[in-house]
Design a protein around this motif. Sequence first.
Motif, PDB file in Angstrom:
ATOM      1  N   GLU A   1      -3.711   5.274   1.787  1.00 40.91           N
ATOM      2  CA  GLU A   1      -3.079   4.483   2.827  1.00 40.91           C
ATOM      3  C   GLU A   1      -2.142   5.338   3.670  1.00 40.91           C
TER       4      GLU A   1
ATOM      5  N   ALA B   1       4.661   3.214   8.331  1.00 44.46           N
ATOM      6  CA  ALA B   1       4.163   2.024   7.669  1.00 44.46           C
ATOM      7  C   ALA B   1       5.353   1.123   7.329  1.00 44.46           C
ATOM      8  N   ASP B   2       5.138  -0.175   7.381  1.00 47.44           N
ATOM      9  CA  ASP B   2       6.226  -1.119   7.104  1.00 47.44           C
ATOM     10  C   ASP B   2       6.810  -0.914   5.704  1.00 47.44           C
ATOM     11  N   SER B   3       5.986  -0.507   4.778  1.00 46.44           N
ATOM     12  CA  SER B   3       6.429  -0.376   3.389  1.00 46.44           C
ATOM     13  C   SER B   3       7.446   0.740   3.189  1.00 46.44           C
ATOM     14  N   VAL B   4       7.522   1.687   4.130  1.00 48.59           N
ATOM     15  CA  VAL B   4       8.443   2.808   3.959  1.00 48.59           C
ATOM     16  C   VAL B   4       9.504   2.865   5.048  1.00 48.59           C
TER      17      VAL B   4
ATOM     18  N   LYS C   1      10.779   3.620  -4.834  1.00 50.79           N
ATOM     19  CA  LYS C   1      10.410   2.483  -5.660  1.00 50.79           C
ATOM     20  C   LYS C   1       9.215   2.861  -6.538  1.00 50.79           C
TER      21      LYS C   1
ATOM     22  N   GLU D   1       6.469   1.504  -6.696  1.00 53.89           N
ATOM     23  CA  GLU D   1       5.225   1.409  -5.926  1.00 53.89           C
ATOM     24  C   GLU D   1       5.005   2.581  -4.970  1.00 53.89           C
ATOM     25  N   ASP D   2       5.963   3.485  -4.891  1.00 50.90           N
ATOM     26  CA  ASP D   2       5.766   4.702  -4.096  1.00 50.90           C
ATOM     27  C   ASP D   2       5.018   5.770  -4.891  1.00 50.90           C
TER      28      ASP D   2
END
Length: 126
Positions: free
Chosen positions: A46, A61-64, A87, A89-90
């Motif tokens: 991703e 990306a929004d997640s980071v 996190k 999830e990283d």
Amino acid sequence: QVQLVESGGGLVQAGGSLRLSCAASGRTFSSGAMGWFRQAPGKEREFVVSIRGSGVGTYYADSVKGRFTIYRDNAKNTVNLQMNSLKLEDTAVYYCAAARARALEQPAAEYEYDYWGQGTQVTVSS
């Protein structure tokens, strides 16, 4: 041809920080956009972040967003990724990518990038 070598991965506790570096060689580094992607176990690769050849435009990306920062040093032929507030999830293998184009229409799309590094592992523990 462009060769990309990532470094800086490792094991870090949640909430901690790491800085990844990507060293580029082989052609005029400053001409192309650069990006970071990642692939977690069992998941597809991703998009994480991209930066234009000029170093001025970035896309996250929004997640980071708000936790990661990309910056490049064209004089040293490097692009860096500062990762804060990590996190669980990283956790992933992080890949550096380089494009021939200075600006990309779809910076999150893998097909926009022409060269890829081998990846560096980032593991975030609880």
